[in-house]
Design a protein around this motif. Structure first.
Motif, short mmCIF file in Angstrom:
data_model
loop_
_atom_site.label_atom_id
_atom_site.label_comp_id
_atom_site.label_asym_id
_atom_site.label_seq_id
_atom_site.Cartn_x
_atom_site.Cartn_y
_atom_site.Cartn_z
N THR A 268 0.79 -1.24 0.08
CA THR A 268 -0.04 -0.14 0.12
C THR A 268 0.75 1.41 -0.03
N LYS A 269 1.76 1.36 0.85
CA LYS A 269 2.79 2.64 0.91
C LYS A 269 3.42 2.79 -0.38
N LYS A 270 3.83 1.92 -0.84
CA LYS A 270 4.64 1.90 -2.19
C LYS A 270 3.58 2.52 -3.24
N VAL A 271 2.58 2.01 -3.50
CA VAL A 271 1.56 2.50 -4.32
C VAL A 271 1.19 3.57 -4.20
N VAL A 272 0.77 4.18 -2.89
CA VAL A 272 0.39 5.43 -2.68
C VAL A 272 1.71 6.40 -3.13
N GLU A 273 2.79 6.16 -2.64
CA GLU A 273 3.89 7.11 -2.97
C GLU A 273 4.17 7.04 -4.35
N LYS A 274 4.10 6.24 -4.99
CA LYS A 274 4.26 6.33 -6.49
C LYS A 274 3.28 6.90 -7.20
N LEU A 275 1.91 6.67 -6.63
CA LEU A 275 0.62 7.31 -7.32
C LEU A 275 0.58 8.82 -6.85
N VAL A 276 0.99 9.16 -5.86
CA VAL A 276 0.67 10.76 -5.63
C VAL A 276 2.03 11.30 -6.25
N ASP A 277 3.19 10.69 -6.41
CA ASP A 277 4.27 11.52 -7.10
C ASP A 277 3.89 11.65 -8.66
N PHE A 278 3.05 10.85 -9.26
CA PHE A 278 2.75 10.80 -10.51
C PHE A 278 1.59 11.89 -10.65
N LEU A 279 0.86 11.90 -9.71
CA LEU A 279 -0.56 12.72 -9.78
C LEU A 279 0.19 14.35 -9.46
N THR A 280 0.89 14.32 -8.90
CA THR A 280 1.33 15.87 -8.52
C THR A 280 2.50 16.19 -9.29
N TYR A 281 3.23 15.58 -9.89
CA TYR A 281 4.57 15.74 -10.92
C TYR A 281 3.96 16.94 -11.97
N ASP A 282 4.90 18.02 -12.33
CA ASP A 282 4.63 19.10 -13.08
C ASP A 282 5.34 18.53 -14.34
N PHE A 283 4.40 17.90 -15.28
CA PHE A 283 5.15 17.41 -16.56
C PHE A 283 5.58 18.79 -17.50
N GLN A 284 4.88 19.78 -17.22
CA GLN A 284 5.40 20.78 -17.93
C GLN A 284 6.70 21.66 -17.40
N GLY A 285 6.91 21.30 -16.08
CA GLY A 285 8.25 21.87 -15.59
C GLY A 285 9.57 21.30 -16.11
#
Length: 285
Positions: A268-285
């Protein structure tokens, strides 16, 4: 789920069927739909939503025919399930949404992004097939899934057998990790999931899953897509996942080295960490 803020149980009539979904977190936060897999319900995400609700407005439906949702009056397929999600989105007056789909729930998420590409901000799937001939399903589960799809009374039989403890003794011998999985799920009991399913919905969605073919449609997805895979997943090989990624315009493959198909409940913790990183990453930056 006591430590999750603003949890609400919701029911919505969709084309004559009652659809149950849970919302959690602050509605001012980015909306995130969590989609469960075959034979389960939204409560499979109980171990994830405490952390996810801190930064997202969660929408967790029981897909039609599973959990507390009635089956659809039309055929129960991933495409029709995706259309139910759109009704929920409009009902909640949400703008662009993100989705996370676990296993076959990921097919529903992909279908939604294909049908409604402008409504999706980010999409993440874990252990999800895109093409039935590229789904390295192990023989034991291939037999069970095909029987479910080809023999419409099997889910009804499982519901009846689930009442008897000797059945679970046999299943524990068959599935060596059953006790661990059920312990991790906590109040998400496999027995209850099976008892509550609609046999017709399980039959129809089972047929849909074993014939899934999204090869020509994945290019229609406009948003970034994260594909999470456990290196020890018995269903999907890494080459299969990278072939899927090659059909998507903006993919990200995330491999969890020690994970298997049940990453969402076991890691769970790994999935949450990877998911949150992906959802909050600024692809334009």
């Amino acid at each position: 789920m006591d430590n999750i803020v603003n949890i609400t149980q919701n029911n919505l009539q969709v084309s004559g069927s009652n659809i149950h979904f849970v919302t959690g977190g602050d509605k001012n936060n980015p909306p995130l739909f969590l989609l469960h897999s075959f034979y389960l319900s939204g409560v499979v995400f109980n171990s994830l939503i405490a952390d996810l609700s801190k930064g997202f407005f969660l929408v967790i439906p029981d897909l039609p025919g599973f959990g507390s949702s009635q089956k659809l009056k039309q055929i129960n397929t991933s495409e029709n399930y995706a259309k139910v999600l759109e009704v929920i989105r409009k009902h909640l007056d949400l703008k662009k949404i993100s989705l996370f789909g676990f296993s076959s729930g990921g097919v529903v998420a992909l279908k939604y992004a294909i049908l409604f590409p402008k409504e999706v901000y980010r999409l993440s799937v874990q252990g999800t097939p895109y093409y039935y001939r590229d789904y390295d399903i192990i023989l034991r589960d291939k037999i069970i899934l095909r029987l479910t799809a080809l023999f419409p009374h099997l889910p009804r039989l499982l519901k009846w057998l689930a009442k008897y403890q000797f059945v679970w003794m046999i299943l524990r011998a068959f599935y060596k990790n059953l006790d661990r999985t059920m312990a991790i799920l906590g109040d998400t009991r496999l027995e209850e999931a099976i008892k509550n399913i609609s046999p017709q919905a399980a039959y129809e969605w089972g047929q849909d899953i074993i014939k899934v073919d999204l090869r020509d449609d994945l290019k229609k997805i406009l948003c970034p897509v994260q594909i999470i895979i456990g290196r020890k997943d018995p269903y999907l090989s890494l080459p299969s996942v990278y072939r899927m990624a090659g059909l998507i315009s903006n993919p990200e493959v995330t491999v969890i080295r020690e994970g298997d198909h049940e990453l969402t409940v076991k890691e769970t913790k790994k999935v949450v960490e990877k998911l949150v990183d992906f959802l909050t990453y600024d692809f334009q930056g």
